[in-house]
Design a protein around this motif. Sequence first.
Motif, PDB file in Angstrom:
ATOM      1  N   THR A 170       0.877  -1.171   0.000  1.00 32.81           N
ATOM      2  CA  THR A 170       0.000   0.000   0.000  1.00 32.81           C
ATOM      3  C   THR A 170       0.919   1.227   0.000  1.00 32.81           C
ATOM      4  O   THR A 170       2.095   1.116   0.353  1.00 32.81           O
ATOM      5  CB  THR A 170      -0.907   0.041   1.241  1.00 32.81           C
ATOM      6  N   PRO A 171       0.383   2.397  -0.405  1.00 32.85           N
ATOM      7  CA  PRO A 171       1.258   3.577  -0.488  1.00 32.85           C
ATOM      8  C   PRO A 171       2.012   3.860   0.815  1.00 32.85           C
ATOM      9  O   PRO A 171       3.181   4.213   0.787  1.00 32.85           O
ATOM     10  CB  PRO A 171       0.283   4.702  -0.810  1.00 32.85           C
ATOM     11  N   LEU A 172       1.348   3.685   1.939  1.00 32.01           N
ATOM     12  CA  LEU A 172       2.006   4.001   3.205  1.00 32.01           C
ATOM     13  C   LEU A 172       3.022   2.940   3.591  1.00 32.01           C
ATOM     14  O   LEU A 172       4.156   3.242   3.952  1.00 32.01           O
ATOM     15  CB  LEU A 172       0.966   4.170   4.317  1.00 32.01           C
ATOM     16  N   GLU A 198      -2.227   7.908   0.199  1.00 28.94           N
ATOM     17  CA  GLU A 198      -3.140   7.270  -0.750  1.00 28.94           C
ATOM     18  C   GLU A 198      -2.587   7.395  -2.160  1.00 28.94           C
ATOM     19  O   GLU A 198      -1.897   8.354  -2.484  1.00 28.94           O
ATOM     20  CB  GLU A 198      -4.518   7.942  -0.684  1.00 28.94           C
ATOM     21  N   ASP A 199      -2.953   6.431  -3.004  1.00 30.03           N
ATOM     22  CA  ASP A 199      -2.515   6.475  -4.394  1.00 30.03           C
ATOM     23  C   ASP A 199      -3.655   6.910  -5.306  1.00 30.03           C
ATOM     24  O   ASP A 199      -4.707   7.300  -4.837  1.00 30.03           O
ATOM     25  CB  ASP A 199      -2.035   5.082  -4.813  1.00 30.03           C
ATOM     26  N   GLY A 200      -3.427   6.796  -6.572  1.00 37.22           N
ATOM     27  CA  GLY A 200      -4.485   7.053  -7.541  1.00 37.22           C
ATOM     28  C   GLY A 200      -4.907   8.504  -7.530  1.00 37.22           C
ATOM     29  O   GLY A 200      -4.107   9.398  -7.798  1.00 37.22           O
ATOM     30  N   LEU A 201      -6.173   8.723  -7.163  1.00 32.71           N
ATOM     31  CA  LEU A 201      -6.733  10.064  -7.148  1.00 32.71           C
ATOM     32  C   LEU A 201      -5.865  11.029  -6.351  1.00 32.71           C
ATOM     33  O   LEU A 201      -5.654  12.170  -6.753  1.00 32.71           O
ATOM     34  CB  LEU A 201      -8.147  10.004  -6.543  1.00 32.71           C
ATOM     35  N   TRP A 202      -5.339  10.551  -5.234  1.00 30.82           N
ATOM     36  CA  TRP A 202      -4.597  11.433  -4.342  1.00 30.82           C
ATOM     37  C   TRP A 202      -3.280  11.935  -4.926  1.00 30.82           C
ATOM     38  O   TRP A 202      -2.780  12.961  -4.508  1.00 30.82           O
ATOM     39  CB  TRP A 202      -4.333  10.754  -2.994  1.00 30.82           C
ATOM     40  N   ASP A 203      -2.699  11.162  -5.876  1.00 34.42           N
ATOM     41  CA  ASP A 203      -1.460  11.655  -6.483  1.00 34.42           C
ATOM     42  C   ASP A 203      -1.727  12.976  -7.191  1.00 34.42           C
ATOM     43  O   ASP A 203      -0.987  13.948  -7.035  1.00 34.42           O
ATOM     44  CB  ASP A 203      -0.900  10.632  -7.477  1.00 34.42           C
ATOM     45  N   GLY A 204      -2.836  13.012  -7.948  1.00 35.35           N
ATOM     46  CA  GLY A 204      -3.195  14.239  -8.646  1.00 35.35           C
ATOM     47  C   GLY A 204      -3.673  15.316  -7.692  1.00 35.35           C
ATOM     48  O   GLY A 204      -3.252  16.473  -7.775  1.00 35.35           O
ATOM     49  N   GLY A 252      -1.817  18.236   0.904  1.00 40.24           N
ATOM     50  CA  GLY A 252      -1.354  17.649  -0.356  1.00 40.24           C
ATOM     51  C   GLY A 252      -0.133  16.773  -0.159  1.00 40.24           C
ATOM     52  O   GLY A 252      -0.072  15.656  -0.658  1.00 40.24           O
ATOM     53  N   LEU A 253       0.839  17.271   0.607  1.00 43.65           N
ATOM     54  CA  LEU A 253       2.082  16.532   0.842  1.00 43.65           C
ATOM     55  C   LEU A 253       1.797  15.183   1.495  1.00 43.65           C
ATOM     56  O   LEU A 253       2.357  14.163   1.092  1.00 43.65           O
ATOM     57  CB  LEU A 253       2.992  17.341   1.785  1.00 43.65           C
ATOM     58  N   ILE A 254       0.940  15.185   2.504  1.00 40.94           N
ATOM     59  CA  ILE A 254       0.705  13.955   3.258  1.00 40.94           C
ATOM     60  C   ILE A 254      -0.335  13.073   2.562  1.00 40.94           C
ATOM     61  O   ILE A 254      -0.185  11.854   2.523  1.00 40.94           O
ATOM     62  CB  ILE A 254       0.315  14.297   4.712  1.00 40.94           C
ATOM     63  N   GLY A 255      -1.350  13.710   1.957  1.00 43.02           N
ATOM     64  CA  GLY A 255      -2.364  12.941   1.242  1.00 43.02           C
ATOM     65  C   GLY A 255      -1.759  12.078   0.147  1.00 43.02           C
ATOM     66  O   GLY A 255      -2.080  10.897   0.013  1.00 43.02           O
ATOM     67  N   ALA A 256      -0.841  12.655  -0.625  1.00 42.37           N
ATOM     68  CA  ALA A 256      -0.231  11.902  -1.722  1.00 42.37           C
ATOM     69  C   ALA A 256       0.626  10.760  -1.197  1.00 42.37           C
ATOM     70  O   ALA A 256       0.851   9.762  -1.884  1.00 42.37           O
ATOM     71  CB  ALA A 256       0.617  12.824  -2.602  1.00 42.37           C
TER      72      ALA A 256
END
Lengths: 362, 60
Positions: free
Chosen positions: A284-286, B32-38, B25-29
């Motif tokens: 997972t990403p984390l 989480e992947d996918g949507l959060w990268d953008g 933004g820094l921590i969200g990306a």
Amino acid sequence: MRTRTIRAWSWVHKWSSLISTVFLLMLCITGLPLVFTHEIEEVLLHQQWEPARSDGSKLNLDQVLEVALSRHPGDVAAFMSFDEERPVVNVTSVDPKGPAGVYNFQPIDQTSGEAAPPVAGHPVMEFLLQLHTHMFLGLPGMLFLGAMGLFLIAALVSGVVLYAPFMRRLPFGTVRASKAARTRWLDYHNLLGAVTLAWVLVVGVTGVVNTLATPIIAFWKDTALKELTAAYDAPVAAGERASLDAAVKRAQAALPGMRLQFVAFPGSDYSTDHHYAVFFHGDTPLTMHMTTPALIDARTGDLAAVAPMPWYVKTLSLSQPLHFGDYGGLGLKILWALLDIAMIVILISGLYLWLAKRKKTS
Amino acid sequence: MSRKDLGFRAIFDAPIILFALSLTGLIGALLEDGLWDGLGAALLGTPLLVLAWALIRRRR
């Protein structure tokens, strides 16, 4: 704010910045290409390559290790890592009688044992990376740059405090472009500092944490792994170790569903003198950035322990992506670069403002 | 100058909002992947948009 308070914070801002600016500039300038290391090395090291055999047969890890060490007689194995996109095993070995910190890195085609072309470690990027992390001074250089990072944090905090008196009559974002250069650059400095604060703070703090990697890992070995080594006095000779291939399979059985990242050999930085430390990460990403080692007794090949990392190693693990900016695709890297350039402008304008003020008062 | 000084909120509201957006933004990306990268990149990009706005619209 009282004049005396402002003066004290100005003193903190001036000196924390003056001491660290030249090093922070070096870090920002070398950091700019380093953000794109992967992309740059893809271009610089691009080489058409196919594994020697495509029938699926592979050497086992003991054979790969033997081949690798036969090419550097006298070396001992330190690490083994695994490419994700190619059937390539990377063996890092070191000459115990040679100079400290000099490693031999060999990518090996696991289907044939032949050397595979490297996909990372271009000399130019290596040079920049070493300049950026320790200025070719090893641990003292790293810790010194960590101290410069602490000065940066002091400059950020004092900068935030001083922002209030400077901005008390200017609406947010004002740039007095028609005024004298000093006024104009003060406005740029304040505006850039105000909008980039979160990023600079995160990259600064994680940079400081990363400079502590060596003591953090050493502390982890000395505490968390210590009891595993109590039963043994002397390390087993390299020739009498249990099978590496079996050790990795044993570790994989203990941590199903996790991805193999690398093996640290007995006596290397990331293991004890008596174990293969087989490191895994999640998918997972984390958990991608969080490693968990399974320690395999190098004498018997038995599983000695699965050692989830303590909080301080996890902090280090998370500090790396947050510093490198390599966790959110190319878009995030481009932002990293733009914010890095903004930081360079802040540093140079700060220096200019100090020089201009000195000239005015003298 | 006789104009009244700006208060804490007038000075710090915009920087605090940008700080919060960037940090999200820094921590969200990272989490989480996918949507959060953008989305993470978009949030971290807000300071640069505000910077461009200020350089164009707040020039005096």
